[in-house]
Design a protein around this motif. Structure first.
Motif, PDB file in Angstrom:
ATOM      1  N   VAL A 102       0.840  -1.201   0.000  1.00 12.89           N
ATOM      2  CA  VAL A 102       0.000   0.000   0.000  1.00 12.89           C
ATOM      3  C   VAL A 102       0.877   1.253   0.000  1.00 12.89           C
ATOM      4  CG1 VAL A 102      -1.668   1.335   1.336  1.00 12.89           C
ATOM      5  CG2 VAL A 102      -1.971  -1.122   1.068  1.00 12.89           C
ATOM      6  N   VAL A 103       1.951   1.228   0.772  1.00 10.92           N
ATOM      7  CA  VAL A 103       2.884   2.361   0.773  1.00 10.92           C
ATOM      8  C   VAL A 103       3.458   2.562  -0.625  1.00 10.92           C
ATOM      9  CG1 VAL A 103       5.104   3.191   1.651  1.00 10.92           C
ATOM     10  CG2 VAL A 103       3.469   2.135   3.204  1.00 10.92           C
ATOM     11  N   GLY A 104       3.822   1.461  -1.277  1.00 12.21           N
ATOM     12  CA  GLY A 104       4.356   1.562  -2.625  1.00 12.21           C
ATOM     13  C   GLY A 104       3.359   2.147  -3.599  1.00 12.21           C
ATOM     14  N   LEU A 105       2.089   1.727  -3.487  1.00 16.37           N
ATOM     15  CA  LEU A 105       1.061   2.251  -4.373  1.00 16.37           C
ATOM     16  C   LEU A 105       0.901   3.755  -4.209  1.00 16.37           C
ATOM     17  CD1 LEU A 105      -1.792  -0.420  -4.175  1.00 16.37           C
ATOM     18  CD2 LEU A 105      -0.227   0.015  -6.059  1.00 16.37           C
ATOM     19  N   LEU A 106       0.808   4.194  -2.971  1.00 19.76           N
ATOM     20  CA  LEU A 106       0.579   5.611  -2.726  1.00 19.76           C
ATOM     21  C   LEU A 106       1.778   6.463  -3.094  1.00 19.76           C
ATOM     22  CD1 LEU A 106      -1.438   5.726   0.604  1.00 19.76           C
ATOM     23  CD2 LEU A 106      -2.217   6.262  -1.679  1.00 19.76           C
ATOM     24  N   SER A 107       2.966   5.902  -2.993  1.00 19.36           N
ATOM     25  CA  SER A 107       4.167   6.677  -3.316  1.00 19.36           C
ATOM     26  C   SER A 107       4.527   6.593  -4.788  1.00 19.36           C
ATOM     27  CB  SER A 107       5.351   6.191  -2.469  1.00 19.36           C
ATOM     28  OG  SER A 107       5.666   4.839  -2.779  1.00 19.36           O
ATOM     29  N   GLY A 108       3.775   5.786  -5.563  1.00 18.44           N
ATOM     30  CA  GLY A 108       4.075   5.635  -6.973  1.00 18.44           C
ATOM     31  C   GLY A 108       5.247   4.711  -7.239  1.00 18.44           C
ATOM     32  N   ALA A 109       5.703   3.987  -6.212  1.00 13.72           N
ATOM     33  CA  ALA A 109       6.817   3.055  -6.366  1.00 13.72           C
ATOM     34  C   ALA A 109       6.265   1.640  -6.569  1.00 13.72           C
ATOM     35  CB  ALA A 109       7.728   3.113  -5.146  1.00 13.72           C
ATOM     36  N   SER A 110       7.165   0.687  -6.711  1.00 13.10           N
ATOM     37  CA  SER A 110       6.762  -0.696  -6.926  1.00 13.10           C
ATOM     38  C   SER A 110       6.158  -1.276  -5.643  1.00 13.10           C
ATOM     39  CB  SER A 110       7.972  -1.546  -7.341  1.00 13.10           C
ATOM     40  OG  SER A 110       7.661  -2.917  -7.293  1.00 13.10           O
ATOM     41  N   PRO A 111       4.890  -1.721  -5.669  1.00 11.58           N
ATOM     42  CA  PRO A 111       4.304  -2.323  -4.462  1.00 11.58           C
ATOM     43  C   PRO A 111       5.079  -3.552  -4.003  1.00 11.58           C
ATOM     44  CG  PRO A 111       2.608  -1.833  -6.088  1.00 11.58           C
ATOM     45  CD  PRO A 111       3.931  -1.633  -6.768  1.00 11.58           C
ATOM     46  N   PHE A 112       5.566  -4.346  -4.961  1.00  6.01           N
ATOM     47  CA  PHE A 112       6.296  -5.556  -4.590  1.00  6.01           C
ATOM     48  C   PHE A 112       7.583  -5.220  -3.856  1.00  6.01           C
ATOM     49  CE2 PHE A 112       9.585  -8.705  -5.615  1.00  6.01           C
ATOM     50  CZ  PHE A 112       9.030  -9.830  -5.025  1.00  6.01           C
ATOM     51  N   LYS A 113       8.330  -4.246  -4.359  1.00  4.95           N
ATOM     52  CA  LYS A 113       9.607  -3.886  -3.715  1.00  4.95           C
ATOM     53  C   LYS A 113       9.376  -3.297  -2.332  1.00  4.95           C
ATOM     54  CE  LYS A 113      12.252  -3.085  -7.964  1.00  4.95           C
ATOM     55  NZ  LYS A 113      12.999  -2.078  -8.756  1.00  4.95           N
ATOM     56  N   ARG A 114       8.362  -2.450  -2.190  1.00  4.68           N
ATOM     57  CA  ARG A 114       8.085  -1.860  -0.875  1.00  4.68           C
ATOM     58  C   ARG A 114       7.592  -2.926   0.099  1.00  4.68           C
ATOM     59  NH1 ARG A 114      10.688   1.313  -2.954  1.00  4.68           N
ATOM     60  NH2 ARG A 114      10.396   3.550  -3.177  1.00  4.68           N
ATOM     61  N   GLY A 115       6.769  -3.845  -0.396  1.00  6.69           N
ATOM     62  CA  GLY A 115       6.301  -4.927   0.468  1.00  6.69           C
ATOM     63  C   GLY A 115       7.441  -5.826   0.900  1.00  6.69           C
ATOM     64  N   LEU A 116       8.342  -6.139  -0.036  1.00  9.06           N
ATOM     65  CA  LEU A 116       9.496  -6.984   0.299  1.00  9.06           C
ATOM     66  C   LEU A 116      10.406  -6.292   1.300  1.00  9.06           C
ATOM     67  CD1 LEU A 116      10.963  -9.633  -0.310  1.00  9.06           C
ATOM     68  CD2 LEU A 116      12.155  -8.461  -2.180  1.00  9.06           C
ATOM     69  N   ARG A 117      10.563  -4.985   1.156  1.00  5.00           N
ATOM     70  CA  ARG A 117      11.388  -4.242   2.111  1.00  5.00           C
ATOM     71  C   ARG A 117      10.806  -4.322   3.514  1.00  5.00           C
ATOM     72  NH1 ARG A 117      11.970   2.156   1.358  1.00  5.00           N
ATOM     73  NH2 ARG A 117       9.793   2.011   2.050  1.00  5.00           N
ATOM     74  N   GLN A 118       9.476  -4.125   3.623  1.00  2.61           N
ATOM     75  CA  GLN A 118       8.831  -4.228   4.932  1.00  2.61           C
ATOM     76  C   GLN A 118       9.010  -5.620   5.510  1.00  2.61           C
ATOM     77  OE1 GLN A 118       8.322  -0.927   5.610  1.00  2.61           O
ATOM     78  NE2 GLN A 118       6.220  -1.267   6.267  1.00  2.61           N
ATOM     79  N   LEU A 119       8.881  -6.629   4.654  1.00  2.08           N
ATOM     80  CA  LEU A 119       9.002  -8.009   5.111  1.00  2.08           C
ATOM     81  C   LEU A 119      10.398  -8.293   5.645  1.00  2.08           C
ATOM     82  CD1 LEU A 119       7.620 -10.822   5.234  1.00  2.08           C
ATOM     83  CD2 LEU A 119       8.573 -11.260   2.967  1.00  2.08           C
ATOM     84  N   LEU A 120      11.420  -7.863   4.930  1.00  5.34           N
ATOM     85  CA  LEU A 120      12.795  -8.129   5.355  1.00  5.34           C
ATOM     86  C   LEU A 120      13.123  -7.411   6.665  1.00  5.34           C
ATOM     87  CD1 LEU A 120      14.655  -7.932   1.915  1.00  5.34           C
ATOM     88  CD2 LEU A 120      14.050  -9.973   3.236  1.00  5.34           C
ATOM     89  N   ILE A 121      12.635  -6.182   6.808  1.00  5.37           N
ATOM     90  CA  ILE A 121      12.893  -5.441   8.043  1.00  5.37           C
ATOM     91  C   ILE A 121      12.221  -6.134   9.229  1.00  5.37           C
ATOM     92  CG2 ILE A 121      12.421  -3.279   9.262  1.00  5.37           C
ATOM     93  CD1 ILE A 121      12.727  -1.838   6.589  1.00  5.37           C
ATOM     94  N   GLY A 122      10.952  -6.507   9.052  1.00  4.38           N
ATOM     95  CA  GLY A 122      10.226  -7.160  10.141  1.00  4.38           C
ATOM     96  C   GLY A 122      10.809  -8.498  10.517  1.00  4.38           C
ATOM     97  N   PHE A 123      11.105  -9.321   9.516  1.00  9.73           N
ATOM     98  CA  PHE A 123      11.663 -10.644   9.806  1.00  9.73           C
ATOM     99  C   PHE A 123      13.086 -10.554  10.341  1.00  9.73           C
ATOM    100  CE2 PHE A 123       8.930 -13.776   7.149  1.00  9.73           C
ATOM    101  CZ  PHE A 123       7.831 -13.416   7.907  1.00  9.73           C
ATOM    102  N   GLY A 124      13.811  -9.511   9.927  1.00  5.70           N
ATOM    103  CA  GLY A 124      15.160  -9.342  10.473  1.00  5.70           C
ATOM    104  C   GLY A 124      15.131  -9.096  11.972  1.00  5.70           C
TER     105      GLY A 124
END
Length: 382
Positions: free
Chosen positions: A343-365
């Protein structure tokens, strides 16, 4: 597939002789045609939900897409009949536009415009390439209005939910890795939810309340009206008041003389210089409204954090335990992190997949660190 021919093919420009298009060209142009038809429809659907001038802007974009459609129809000739279905992305976008028609759709449309293949296709005219580049900026401008309206609340929602997801997942995984009873993990998760949510709420309340108090302390009062008749103009006391509010000396002297009755004036005593250099009455109530209520901010923060923090606890609420509970908790939180990041990626005009993956890696880290520490302490306790 007909063989290449030197005779004019259907759809060619008058007076020109063009070779028959190849199978690959026909397939590519028909795909372009379908996407242009879909994009024009998307803009028309969104326009129905908008007021002027946004409606006219969106209809202008639809008209431009129709020009692109006509270009591919001209090149395709008889092959333009019964175009295929548009790309899955545009099918989804068209459906979302019919259902929602919100800033999210404009953000998706912005990404669609930015991914135009025309710049690398010699059969797309330079005007079409320029159109697509301009369309991205037009849609970006339309989407930015909605982004500005959502910015404050959306930031708080994402920050609160992600904080709850990551912190409570890390807590649950760390405690679960030590090998303690499932009831202990469940109690710890609920305690972490309440502690974090209450802490977020209290912090937001204090922050908003303090900011409102600072604004109130800085807002002009009516004291100039009450004390004006007793002031000595030669001592410049009232001039100092207006200079402190941002006026230059000449304007401050003139304003002070108005307040003392040397000139007729219907000015408001809260008159001040604006940050942009203009002058006029300053409406400080707008600042308070923009900040919001401290109670509302506290309640929202509590709910946002709790909505994220409850997810890691769900397996334990249903009686699961051990490694299966930890694994399911991680999967549920991972899905939630992908969604919030997307959702952050959509609103910022960036790739939703990349923003979602970034959130996932930070949380799981973060969760992995506490899980390893839990294993370490669990082994030491054993």
């Amino acid at each position: 597939m007909p063989e290449a021919s030197s005779s004019p093919r259907p759809g060619s420009r008058p007076g020109t002789v063009e070779a028959e298009p190849t199978r690959d060209q026909i397939r590519r142009w028909r795909r372009y045609l379908a996407d242009e038809i879909a994009e024009a429809e998307i803009y028309r659907v969104i326009a129905r939900r908008k007021e002027s001038p946004e409606r006219e802007i969106l209809l202008g974009l639809a008209t431009a897409e129709k020009r692109h459609e006509d270009h591919w129809r001209l090149l395709l000739g008889e092959y333009a009949q019964n175009p295929p279905r548009p790309s899955p992305h545009r099918i989804l976008l068209r459906w979302l536009a019919k259902v929602f028609g919100s800033v999210f759709i404009l953000a998706l449309a912005q990404r669609a415009e930015s991914d135009s293949p025309y710049a690398k296709d010699q059969h797309a005219t330079p005007a079409m390439v320029a159109d697509e580049a301009i369309h991205e900026e037009v849609v970006r401008g339309l989407a930015s209005r909605g982004r500005e309206q959502l910015a404050g609340n959306f930031r708080a929602a994402v920050f609160g939910a992600n904080d709850g997801l990551v912190s409570n997942l890390a807590l649950v995984m760390g405690i679960g890795a030590t090998g303690v009873a499932n009831s202990v993990v469940l109690f710890t998760g609920i305690a972490g939810l309440l502690a974090g949510a209450l802490s977020m709420a209290a912090g937001e309340f204090v922050s908003v309340r303090s900011q409102r108090e600072l604004l109130e302390a800085s807002s002009p009062t009516q004291v100039t009206l009450e004390a004006a008749e007793h002031l000595d103009l030669d001592q410049n006391e009232l001039v100092l008041v207006y200079r402190a509010r941002g006026m230059d000396e000449e304007d401050a002297v003139h304003r002070a003389q108005e307040r003392l009755g040397y000139f007729s004036c219907d000015c408001n005593p809260s008159f001040s210089a604006h940050p942009d250099g203009s002058q006029g009455p300053v409406d400080y109530s707008d600042d308070h409204e923009a900040i919001g209520s401290p109670w509302s901010a506290a309640f929202s923060s509590f709910c946002f954090f709790a909505s994220g923090a409850i997810i890691p606890v769900i397996p334990y609420l249903f009686g699961m335990g051990g490694l299966p509970a930890v694994a399911l908790s991680a999967v549920l939180v991972g899905l939630a992190l992908l969604c919030t990041g997307g959702v952050v990626g959509l609103l910022s005009g960036a790739s939703p997949f990349k923003r979602g993956l970034r959130q996932l890696l930070i949380g799981f880290g973060a969760a992995a660190v506490t899980y390893l520490l839990g294993l370490l302490f669990g082994a030491n306790l054993a």
